[in-house]
Scaffold this motif. Sequence first.
Motif, PDB file in Angstrom:
ATOM      1  N   GLY A  19       0.816  -1.212   0.000  1.00  0.00           N
ATOM      2  CA  GLY A  19       0.000   0.000   0.000  1.00  0.00           C
ATOM      3  C   GLY A  19       0.845   1.256   0.000  1.00  0.00           C
ATOM      4  N   ASP A  20       1.595   1.454  -1.034  1.00  0.00           N
ATOM      5  CA  ASP A  20       2.393   2.676  -1.175  1.00  0.00           C
ATOM      6  C   ASP A  20       2.469   3.031  -2.648  1.00  0.00           C
ATOM      7  OD1 ASP A  20       5.383   2.020  -2.272  1.00  0.00           O
ATOM      8  OD2 ASP A  20       4.563   0.303  -1.192  1.00  0.00           O
ATOM      9  N   LYS A  21       3.186   4.086  -2.949  1.00  0.00           N
ATOM     10  CA  LYS A  21       3.163   4.597  -4.316  1.00  0.00           C
ATOM     11  C   LYS A  21       4.111   3.856  -5.267  1.00  0.00           C
ATOM     12  CE  LYS A  21       0.638   8.595  -3.797  1.00  0.00           C
ATOM     13  NZ  LYS A  21      -0.301   7.998  -2.830  1.00  0.00           N
ATOM     14  N   LEU A  25       4.289  -0.553  -8.666  1.00  0.00           N
ATOM     15  CA  LEU A  25       4.877  -0.138  -9.943  1.00  0.00           C
ATOM     16  C   LEU A  25       6.105  -0.975 -10.271  1.00  0.00           C
ATOM     17  CD1 LEU A  25       4.563   3.763  -9.831  1.00  0.00           C
ATOM     18  CD2 LEU A  25       2.981   2.044 -10.738  1.00  0.00           C
ATOM     19  N   LEU A 105      -9.694   7.731 -14.786  1.00  0.00           N
ATOM     20  CA  LEU A 105      -8.625   8.722 -14.694  1.00  0.00           C
ATOM     21  C   LEU A 105      -8.105   9.054 -16.088  1.00  0.00           C
ATOM     22  CD1 LEU A 105      -6.842   7.037 -11.654  1.00  0.00           C
ATOM     23  CD2 LEU A 105      -8.516   8.902 -11.585  1.00  0.00           C
ATOM     24  N   ALA A 107      -5.786   8.497 -18.140  1.00  0.00           N
ATOM     25  CA  ALA A 107      -4.673   7.647 -18.559  1.00  0.00           C
ATOM     26  C   ALA A 107      -4.358   7.903 -20.034  1.00  0.00           C
ATOM     27  CB  ALA A 107      -5.019   6.180 -18.335  1.00  0.00           C
TER      28      ALA A 107
ATOM     29  N   PRO B  10      -2.399   3.812 -16.262  1.00  0.00           N
ATOM     30  CA  PRO B  10      -3.603   3.736 -15.433  1.00  0.00           C
ATOM     31  C   PRO B  10      -3.353   3.130 -14.063  1.00  0.00           C
ATOM     32  CG  PRO B  10      -3.708   2.181 -17.284  1.00  0.00           C
ATOM     33  CD  PRO B  10      -2.543   3.075 -17.528  1.00  0.00           C
ATOM     34  N   ILE B  11      -2.422   2.206 -13.963  1.00  0.00           N
ATOM     35  CA  ILE B  11      -2.100   1.642 -12.643  1.00  0.00           C
ATOM     36  C   ILE B  11      -1.449   2.711 -11.778  1.00  0.00           C
ATOM     37  CG2 ILE B  11      -0.656  -0.046 -11.413  1.00  0.00           C
ATOM     38  CD1 ILE B  11      -1.105  -1.991 -13.684  1.00  0.00           C
ATOM     39  N   ASN B  12      -0.509   3.440 -12.351  1.00  0.00           N
ATOM     40  CA  ASN B  12       0.128   4.531 -11.594  1.00  0.00           C
ATOM     41  C   ASN B  12      -0.889   5.580 -11.167  1.00  0.00           C
ATOM     42  OD1 ASN B  12       2.234   6.435 -10.682  1.00  0.00           O
ATOM     43  ND2 ASN B  12       1.515   7.578 -12.458  1.00  0.00           N
ATOM     44  N   LEU B  13      -1.770   5.968 -12.090  1.00  0.00           N
ATOM     45  CA  LEU B  13      -2.755   6.996 -11.756  1.00  0.00           C
ATOM     46  C   LEU B  13      -3.682   6.508 -10.642  1.00  0.00           C
ATOM     47  CD1 LEU B  13      -3.583   8.266 -15.345  1.00  0.00           C
ATOM     48  CD2 LEU B  13      -2.258   9.459 -13.599  1.00  0.00           C
ATOM     49  N   SER B  14      -4.023   5.249 -10.671  1.00  0.00           N
ATOM     50  CA  SER B  14      -4.835   4.689  -9.587  1.00  0.00           C
ATOM     51  C   SER B  14      -4.098   4.787  -8.260  1.00  0.00           C
ATOM     52  CB  SER B  14      -5.167   3.219  -9.881  1.00  0.00           C
ATOM     53  OG  SER B  14      -5.944   3.096 -11.059  1.00  0.00           O
ATOM     54  N   LEU B  15      -2.821   4.446  -8.275  1.00  0.00           N
ATOM     55  CA  LEU B  15      -2.036   4.517  -7.041  1.00  0.00           C
ATOM     56  C   LEU B  15      -1.879   5.950  -6.564  1.00  0.00           C
ATOM     57  CD1 LEU B  15       0.752   1.874  -7.740  1.00  0.00           C
ATOM     58  CD2 LEU B  15      -1.258   1.632  -6.284  1.00  0.00           C
ATOM     59  N   GLU B  16      -1.837   6.885  -7.500  1.00  0.00           N
ATOM     60  CA  GLU B  16      -1.744   8.285  -7.079  1.00  0.00           C
ATOM     61  C   GLU B  16      -3.008   8.707  -6.329  1.00  0.00           C
ATOM     62  OE1 GLU B  16      -0.489  11.051 -10.053  1.00  0.00           O
ATOM     63  OE2 GLU B  16       1.245   9.862 -10.641  1.00  0.00           O
ATOM     64  N   VAL B  17      -4.123   8.040  -6.608  1.00  0.00           N
ATOM     65  CA  VAL B  17      -5.361   8.373  -5.909  1.00  0.00           C
ATOM     66  C   VAL B  17      -5.447   7.659  -4.562  1.00  0.00           C
ATOM     67  CG1 VAL B  17      -7.878   8.228  -5.968  1.00  0.00           C
ATOM     68  CG2 VAL B  17      -6.625   8.857  -8.032  1.00  0.00           C
ATOM     69  N   PHE B  18      -5.268   6.334  -4.562  1.00  0.00           N
ATOM     70  CA  PHE B  18      -5.482   5.601  -3.302  1.00  0.00           C
ATOM     71  C   PHE B  18      -4.323   4.682  -2.947  1.00  0.00           C
ATOM     72  CE2 PHE B  18      -7.922   3.507  -6.737  1.00  0.00           C
ATOM     73  CZ  PHE B  18      -7.280   2.286  -6.782  1.00  0.00           C
ATOM     74  N   GLY B  19      -3.120   5.023  -3.429  1.00  0.00           N
ATOM     75  CA  GLY B  19      -1.955   4.214  -3.117  1.00  0.00           C
ATOM     76  C   GLY B  19      -1.323   4.615  -1.798  1.00  0.00           C
ATOM     77  N   ASP B  20      -2.053   4.450  -0.717  1.00  0.00           N
ATOM     78  CA  ASP B  20      -1.493   4.733   0.599  1.00  0.00           C
ATOM     79  C   ASP B  20      -2.125   3.769   1.591  1.00  0.00           C
ATOM     80  OD1 ASP B  20      -3.624   6.354   2.437  1.00  0.00           O
ATOM     81  OD2 ASP B  20      -3.973   6.761   0.311  1.00  0.00           O
ATOM     82  N   TRP B  22      -4.220   4.247   4.045  1.00  0.00           N
ATOM     83  CA  TRP B  22      -5.505   4.550   4.694  1.00  0.00           C
ATOM     84  C   TRP B  22      -6.696   4.713   3.763  1.00  0.00           C
ATOM     85  CZ3 TRP B  22      -5.831   3.403   9.537  1.00  0.00           C
ATOM     86  CH2 TRP B  22      -4.731   3.524  10.375  1.00  0.00           C
ATOM     87  N   LEU B  24      -7.988   3.307   1.104  1.00  0.00           N
ATOM     88  CA  LEU B  24      -8.841   2.166   0.795  1.00  0.00           C
ATOM     89  C   LEU B  24      -9.525   1.620   2.042  1.00  0.00           C
ATOM     90  CD1 LEU B  24      -6.975   0.016  -1.901  1.00  0.00           C
ATOM     91  CD2 LEU B  24      -9.039   1.389  -2.164  1.00  0.00           C
ATOM     92  N   MET B  66     -14.253  10.628  -5.285  1.00  0.00           N
ATOM     93  CA  MET B  66     -14.559   9.274  -4.829  1.00  0.00           C
ATOM     94  C   MET B  66     -15.738   9.272  -3.853  1.00  0.00           C
ATOM     95  SD  MET B  66     -12.083   7.503  -6.272  1.00  0.00           S
ATOM     96  CE  MET B  66     -11.898   5.984  -5.359  1.00  0.00           C
TER      97      MET B  66
END
Lengths: 172, 172
Positions: A19-21, A25, A105, A107, B10-20, B22, B24, B66
């Motif tokens: 769960g990180d950025k 990747l 998004l 993309a 698109p995977i990166n952009l998704s992670l930029e939104v909820f890639g942390d 808390w 999710l 969201m």
Amino acid sequence: MNDAHRSGCPINLSLEVFGDKWSLLILRDMIFGGRRHFRELLTRSEEGISSNILADRLKMLLDEGMITKTDDPSHKQKAIYSLTEKAIELLPIMAHLGSWGRKWLAASEELSIRAQLLEEGGPPLWEKFMAELRVEHLGAPANDPAGPSVRETLQAAYEEVVARQAMERAGA
Amino acid sequence: MNDAHRSGCPINLSLEVFGDKWSLLILRDMIFGGRRHFRELLTRSEEGISSNILADRLKMLLDEGMITKTDDPSHKQKAIYSLTEKAIELLPIMAHLGSWGRKWLAASEELSIRAQLLEEGGPPLWEKFMAELRVEHLGAPANDPAGPSVRETLQAAYEEVVARQAMERAGA
DNA sequence: AATATGTGATTGCAAATTGCAACTGGTTGC
DNA sequence: GCAACCAGTTGCAATTTGCAATCACATATT
């Protein structure tokens, strides 16, 4: 890493692992980009990961059993990183993340084509890809002799889009 | 938030939104726990989120489209948070994260039962759940009159496991 | 043999993020 | 009037992130 987990919820535990950025990747580049070496992951990273973060995450992924590390016989300082079954089974999540990101998004077209093909192919295509990853990373016996691999198909589609975009720019 | 994206993947952009760690979990508590208020999310959080992080993430999720925030007519200071379609469509990812975490990590039995049922139900069950979330959060017309909701079914299964565990502890 | 390049990292340091604890300003119920 | 509840905010220390330079060594080039 040694700390107690925040909860026993499987979603939370998953996020505690990746769960990180950056972690997903790196795995994305190994799965879809076929990267196996530190330098490949570093210099061919679409997002420009820095070497300290990459080193830290690779160590973490190693500790978590997501990847393994072996010596490259061709070069004493070269290491080969391989996916474990645990990481290969993230493919459906990658596919969903790609589909969701593509839909919701901004993309780019060329980087979305893989997500589109994975979405259209659905779980059967994911299984084929995972089987190929098991051959490549786990030494599973290869029994799909005919036709291009899923990665090759995705890669070819990506390059086709890039080529078409270049044509359109030139023709505009 | 204003920064340029790291890439158009698109995977990166998704992670930029909820890639942390808390975002999710907050959405999980809204989807599976039915939480709609700040205080509910804060005090009934399995992982013990702190109020500043919660406030920050709710604001971010709001900015990202969201969730939405409306006034609670019953209380001038109470806010109601609702999922958007964008967030509801994360359900398949949640289901996969739960399955993966259940298989590969040390998830607790009582918090895994929902993931197990979602896995067994597969996409048809996910679609039913998403339809119910659209009724609850988006005001979609309800046309599933019969039987318990998916959330109720999952909740009942959770409580059954907890009850059985209490029996086993007492009987041991 | 000397030099350049490739290898997987490590180090120093500033900026940003996280997380705990206390607190704020206001609303509602009793 | 007063306690409890509401959605946050604030201050501050610890941790994490990210950039740039560098390291120790291996191989390739000249």
